[in-house]
Design a protein around this motif. Structure first.
Motif, PDB file in Angstrom:
ATOM      1  N   ARG A 142       0.812  -1.223   0.000  1.00  0.00           N
ATOM      2  CA  ARG A 142       0.000   0.000   0.000  1.00  0.00           C
ATOM      3  C   ARG A 142       0.844   1.271   0.000  1.00  0.00           C
ATOM      4  O   ARG A 142       0.338   2.353  -0.321  1.00  0.00           O
ATOM      5  CB  ARG A 142      -0.950   0.011   1.202  1.00  0.00           C
ATOM      6  CG  ARG A 142      -2.018  -1.089   1.122  1.00  0.00           C
ATOM      7  CD  ARG A 142      -2.832  -0.971  -0.145  1.00  0.00           C
ATOM      8  NE  ARG A 142      -3.672  -2.148  -0.402  1.00  0.00           N
ATOM      9  CZ  ARG A 142      -4.248  -2.423  -1.552  1.00  0.00           C
ATOM     10  NH1 ARG A 142      -4.060  -1.620  -2.590  1.00  0.00           N
ATOM     11  NH2 ARG A 142      -4.976  -3.508  -1.690  1.00  0.00           N
ATOM     12  N   LEU A 143       2.118   1.154   0.342  1.00  0.00           N
ATOM     13  CA  LEU A 143       2.991   2.326   0.250  1.00  0.00           C
ATOM     14  C   LEU A 143       3.068   2.848  -1.180  1.00  0.00           C
ATOM     15  O   LEU A 143       3.279   4.046  -1.400  1.00  0.00           O
ATOM     16  CB  LEU A 143       4.399   1.969   0.741  1.00  0.00           C
ATOM     17  CG  LEU A 143       4.579   1.658   2.233  1.00  0.00           C
ATOM     18  CD1 LEU A 143       5.997   1.194   2.501  1.00  0.00           C
ATOM     19  CD2 LEU A 143       4.239   2.868   3.088  1.00  0.00           C
ATOM     20  N   ASP A 183       0.781   3.317  -3.230  1.00  0.00           N
ATOM     21  CA  ASP A 183      -0.356   4.168  -3.595  1.00  0.00           C
ATOM     22  C   ASP A 183      -0.121   5.634  -3.234  1.00  0.00           C
ATOM     23  O   ASP A 183      -0.949   6.491  -3.547  1.00  0.00           O
ATOM     24  CB  ASP A 183      -1.626   3.682  -2.885  1.00  0.00           C
ATOM     25  CG  ASP A 183      -2.071   2.315  -3.390  1.00  0.00           C
ATOM     26  OD1 ASP A 183      -1.783   1.995  -4.561  1.00  0.00           O
ATOM     27  OD2 ASP A 183      -2.701   1.568  -2.611  1.00  0.00           O
ATOM     28  N   HIS A 184       0.990   5.909  -2.561  1.00  0.00           N
ATOM     29  CA  HIS A 184       1.258   7.272  -2.084  1.00  0.00           C
ATOM     30  C   HIS A 184       2.666   7.675  -2.521  1.00  0.00           C
ATOM     31  O   HIS A 184       3.665   7.283  -1.898  1.00  0.00           O
ATOM     32  CB  HIS A 184       1.134   7.340  -0.560  1.00  0.00           C
ATOM     33  CG  HIS A 184      -0.188   6.840  -0.041  1.00  0.00           C
ATOM     34  ND1 HIS A 184      -1.308   7.634   0.030  1.00  0.00           N
ATOM     35  CD2 HIS A 184      -0.566   5.610   0.399  1.00  0.00           C
ATOM     36  CE1 HIS A 184      -2.319   6.928   0.512  1.00  0.00           C
ATOM     37  NE2 HIS A 184      -1.903   5.695   0.743  1.00  0.00           N
ATOM     38  N   GLN A 185       2.762   8.441  -3.597  1.00  0.00           N
ATOM     39  CA  GLN A 185       4.059   8.831  -4.146  1.00  0.00           C
ATOM     40  C   GLN A 185       4.935   9.545  -3.126  1.00  0.00           C
ATOM     41  O   GLN A 185       6.153   9.366  -3.112  1.00  0.00           O
ATOM     42  CB  GLN A 185       3.847   9.738  -5.372  1.00  0.00           C
ATOM     43  CG  GLN A 185       3.363   9.011  -6.623  1.00  0.00           C
ATOM     44  CD  GLN A 185       4.469   8.223  -7.308  1.00  0.00           C
ATOM     45  OE1 GLN A 185       5.645   8.524  -7.154  1.00  0.00           O
ATOM     46  NE2 GLN A 185       4.092   7.200  -8.055  1.00  0.00           N
ATOM     47  N   THR A 186       4.315  10.339  -2.261  1.00  0.00           N
ATOM     48  CA  THR A 186       5.111  11.106  -1.288  1.00  0.00           C
ATOM     49  C   THR A 186       5.716  10.217  -0.208  1.00  0.00           C
ATOM     50  O   THR A 186       6.579  10.660   0.537  1.00  0.00           O
ATOM     51  CB  THR A 186       4.252  12.195  -0.625  1.00  0.00           C
ATOM     52  OG1 THR A 186       3.106  11.582  -0.007  1.00  0.00           O
ATOM     53  CG2 THR A 186       3.799  13.216  -1.660  1.00  0.00           C
ATOM     54  N   TRP A 187       5.254   8.972  -0.116  1.00  0.00           N
ATOM     55  CA  TRP A 187       5.804   8.063   0.890  1.00  0.00           C
ATOM     56  C   TRP A 187       7.012   7.282   0.390  1.00  0.00           C
ATOM     57  O   TRP A 187       7.691   6.615   1.179  1.00  0.00           O
ATOM     58  CB  TRP A 187       4.730   7.064   1.333  1.00  0.00           C
ATOM     59  CG  TRP A 187       3.572   7.656   2.069  1.00  0.00           C
ATOM     60  CD1 TRP A 187       3.359   8.986   2.349  1.00  0.00           C
ATOM     61  CD2 TRP A 187       2.461   6.952   2.626  1.00  0.00           C
ATOM     62  NE1 TRP A 187       2.184   9.148   3.033  1.00  0.00           N
ATOM     63  CE2 TRP A 187       1.606   7.919   3.217  1.00  0.00           C
ATOM     64  CE3 TRP A 187       2.100   5.609   2.668  1.00  0.00           C
ATOM     65  CZ2 TRP A 187       0.412   7.569   3.854  1.00  0.00           C
ATOM     66  CZ3 TRP A 187       0.914   5.258   3.306  1.00  0.00           C
ATOM     67  CH2 TRP A 187       0.085   6.220   3.893  1.00  0.00           C
ATOM     68  N   THR A 222      10.958  15.237  -3.977  1.00  0.00           N
ATOM     69  CA  THR A 222       9.640  14.629  -4.222  1.00  0.00           C
ATOM     70  C   THR A 222       9.226  14.677  -5.680  1.00  0.00           C
ATOM     71  O   THR A 222       8.262  14.068  -6.087  1.00  0.00           O
ATOM     72  CB  THR A 222       8.574  15.321  -3.380  1.00  0.00           C
ATOM     73  OG1 THR A 222       8.552  16.725  -3.713  1.00  0.00           O
ATOM     74  CG2 THR A 222       8.853  15.152  -1.901  1.00  0.00           C
TER      75      THR A 222
END
Length: 401
Positions: free
Chosen positions: A276-277, A279-283, A399
């Motif tokens: 699931r990480l 799904d979040h580009q900033t993570w 980022t």
């Protein structure tokens, strides 16, 4: 909501690519594990086995810049099939290794296998985004990231068992059959494995390599991404100390097998548990820094484990983080690099990782007979942990490409 396993059921092209990779990884273990035992038995020395491992990693590192260029300019399906068939021929050459006088042929065979892998691996990684829809790429990476871990557990353990009962040559035959199956699976993939090649004659290989390096150099984010696997690579030499570390707990050879099994299971579990990480580009970048740090901290702590089960648990934690690190970096690269450059960028990524692993292995080999193996664990973990801290500082605020 879809899951990684459902992707296997509903996308036959991804399923064929994934199964092909599993078979190739498994064949690698079915060759390497029995071969190392065979060479030791034939020569009474571990030197030739060490040279085989050096050839395997060293040739990969040397060839990857060129193979990445080929992967971007030649049909990737063709590259993967030819690589599988070349490795098959090399596995047949191992049947000529029958005594101390012919043991040197193992070096020639493994050199050919290494060349085949240098082309197959970047081709498979670069092809992955082309066989799935964009929304399925995270799930595809979660599965692909654990493929190597599955075959560490299955391939290495089953290969050892088969070798013990039927001999190493049976393993070589099974590896050859597996490589033939992998070539067939790849030939059955229907989706194109790359975008259309640009018009005009292909550039000279060195010009193509310079093009990829310029692209990487122009993007701080890409520079960060292709250096991230090196952290775990620089700590990878610690696995050479497993037999000596286990001896201190009095658990015998089975303990070494348990540690390797824990390593493989963790590499499989990490990508699936942390999918699931993606799904979040900033993570992604923070997740990469954390995964490196956890790997290093787990190994540095494992050196002080008073009980063998705790050592196993910490090795699992380290490689859980290492598997997550591999998945996150692959996904980030696939998302950031255009298809026409993807093979070369992945080849550069793999080359840097392979060099880091080779440096770590050589450093451990130089001191393993003179230093407490627990000190090696601490040093390996500390190197990765320090790298993680420096990488996190250097890549803060990265980022965007």
């Amino acid at each position: 909501m879809s899951s990684p396993l459902s992707l296997l059921a509903r996308n036959p092209d991804f399923r064929r690519l994934y199964l092909s990779e599993l078979v190739v990884f498994g064949a690698d273990w079915f060759i390497m594990v029995p071969l190392l035992v065979l060479l030791t038995d034939l020569t009474g020395s571990g030197v030739l086995g060490a040279l085989v491992m050096t050839v395997d990693t060293g040739l990969n590192a040397l060839l990857l810049p060129y193979s990445g260029t080929v992967v971007d300019r030649v049909n990737r399906r063709t590259v993967m099939i030819v690589a599988n068939l070349a490795a098959l021929v090399a596995s047949l050459l191992l049947f000529t290794v029958q005594d101390a006088g012919t043991a040197w042929l193992a070096l020639l065979a493994m050199a050919a296998v290494a060349v085949a892998k240098a082309f197959y691996t970047p081709a498979a990684q670069a092809a992955l985004p082309n066989v799935v829809d964009p929304e399925d790429l995270p799930d595809a990476n979660a599965l692909a990231g654990g493929a190597w871990g599955i075959m560490v557990v299955v391939g290495a353990s089953v290969g050892g068992v088969v070798s013990g009962f039927a001999g190493p040559y049976a393993c070589f035959a099974m590896a050859g059959a597996g490589l033939l199956i992998a070539a067939f699976l790849t030939s059955r993939i229907r989706r194109p494995l790359q975008a259309a090649a640009p018009d005009g004659p292909p550039p000279h290989p060195f010009a193509a390599i310079r093009e990829a390096l310029r692209h990487i150099g122009a993007s701080p984010r890409l520079r960060a991404l292709i250096t991230v696997k090196s952290a775990v690579g620089l700590g990878n030499g610690v696995i050479a100390a497993f037999p000596l570390v286990v001896a201190a707990y009095g658990v015998g050879p089975a303990g070494v097998g348990i540690l390797f099994a824990a390593r493989g299971a963790a590499v499989l579990a990490g990508p699936l548990a942390t999918r699931r990480l993606l799904d979040h580009q900033t993570w992604l970048l923070p997740g990469l820094a954390i995964s490196m740090a956890v790997y290093g901290l787990a190994y540095a702590t494992a050196a002080f484990a008073p009980w063998f089960p705790l050592l196993v648990a910490l090795v699992f934690v380290a490689h859980f983080a290492g598997g997550t690190n591999w998945m996150l970096s692959n996904f980030a690269l696939q998302s950031a690099v255009p298809d026409t450059l993807r093979g070369r960028v992945f080849a550069t990524d793999l080359m840097l990782t392979t060099i880091a692993i080779s440096i770590s292995q050589l450093a451990v080999a130089a001191v393993i007979d003179h230093v407490d193996p627990r000190h090696i664990m601490v040093a390996s973990g500390a190197v990765t942990l320090l790298y993680a801290c420096g990488w996190a500082i250097a890549t803060r605020n990265r980022t965007t490409p």
